[in-house]
Design an enzyme around this catalytic site. Structure first.
Site, short mmCIF file in Angstrom:
data_model
loop_
_atom_site.label_atom_id
_atom_site.label_comp_id
_atom_site.label_asym_id
_atom_site.label_seq_id
_atom_site.Cartn_x
_atom_site.Cartn_y
_atom_site.Cartn_z
N LYS A 72 0.84 -1.20 0.00
CA LYS A 72 0.00 0.00 0.00
C LYS A 72 0.87 1.25 0.00
O LYS A 72 1.90 1.30 0.67
CB LYS A 72 -0.88 0.04 1.25
CG LYS A 72 -1.90 -1.07 1.34
CD LYS A 72 -2.71 -0.96 2.63
CE LYS A 72 -3.73 -2.08 2.73
NZ LYS A 72 -4.49 -2.00 3.98
N ASP A 170 -13.45 -4.91 13.29
CA ASP A 170 -12.18 -4.55 13.92
C ASP A 170 -12.17 -4.76 15.44
O ASP A 170 -11.11 -4.83 16.04
CB ASP A 170 -11.78 -3.12 13.57
CG ASP A 170 -11.32 -3.00 12.13
OD1 ASP A 170 -10.99 -4.02 11.52
OD2 ASP A 170 -11.29 -1.86 11.61
#
Length: 191
Positions: A72, A170
């Site tokens: 990324k 998460d």
């Protein structure tokens, strides 16, 4: 553009040159040739992503397994985040350690997070726009994560835990020592 190795040398901070005057500014945000020259290998980014978040949103720590592992290149277009990359390469001398860098619209810094790292960020200002390039497509089957509050990582997210806003996904991620979905340090994931 200036490229700087961090404490974990595979994670790179990029500081672009900003050309500004009374009309505004111009900045190159990506140059494949310069990045590849610095890294010594090719990167083929195939997708750009963008998110908008309010202060306190924490996204991460995410990664994808092979064959859909991703490098990324992340930056902030508006606002400010603390960006974190955690080394999850077994047998790496920096396994379980992390790099944290403040990225903002003001400082225009970027961070390159290679394959073999979990990635996350916490938003430090309302209406923050976070953008990133990836070199592999999203794969739900290969999608994995590590708990943002894993005590063994001891990440300082700057904000108090009560201020954090997380997705259901998460809040349910395993601790680093509870997962076998990691990378091998010796394997070359860059090509």
């Amino acid at each position: 553009m200036e490229f700087k190795k961090t404490y974990i040398s595979d994670v790179i901070v990029i500081e672009p040159k900003v050309h500004g005057d009374s009309r505004g500014y111009f900045v190159e945000t990506f140059r494949a040739d310069k990045l590849e020259e610095f890294l010594g290998y090719k990167i083929n980014f195939c997708q750009d992503n963008e998110s908008k978040s309010s202060k306190g949103v924490l996204r991460g720590l995410h990664y994808q397994l092979a064959p859909f592992a991703q490098t990324k290149l992340v930056r902030v277009i508006q606002g400010k985040v603390l960006d974190v990359a955690v080394d999850i390469r077994k047998n790496s001398p920096t396994f379980g350690q992390y790099v944290a860098v403040e990225l903002s619209a003001e400082n225009k810094k970027q961070m390159l997070i290679p394959r073999g790292f979990a990635h996350g960020f916490v938003v430090l200002e309302d209406d923050t726009i976070f953008a990133y390039k990836v070199d592999n497509y999203y794969s739900p089957e290969c999608d994995r994560g590590i708990s943002f509050d894993d005590e063994s990582l001891n990440i300082d997210w700057i904000l108090n835990k009560e201020e954090l806003k997380l997705s259901d996904k998460d809040t349910k991620q395993p601790k680093l020592n509870e997962t076998n979905d990691l990378f091998e340090f010796e394997t070359n994931y860059y090509f």
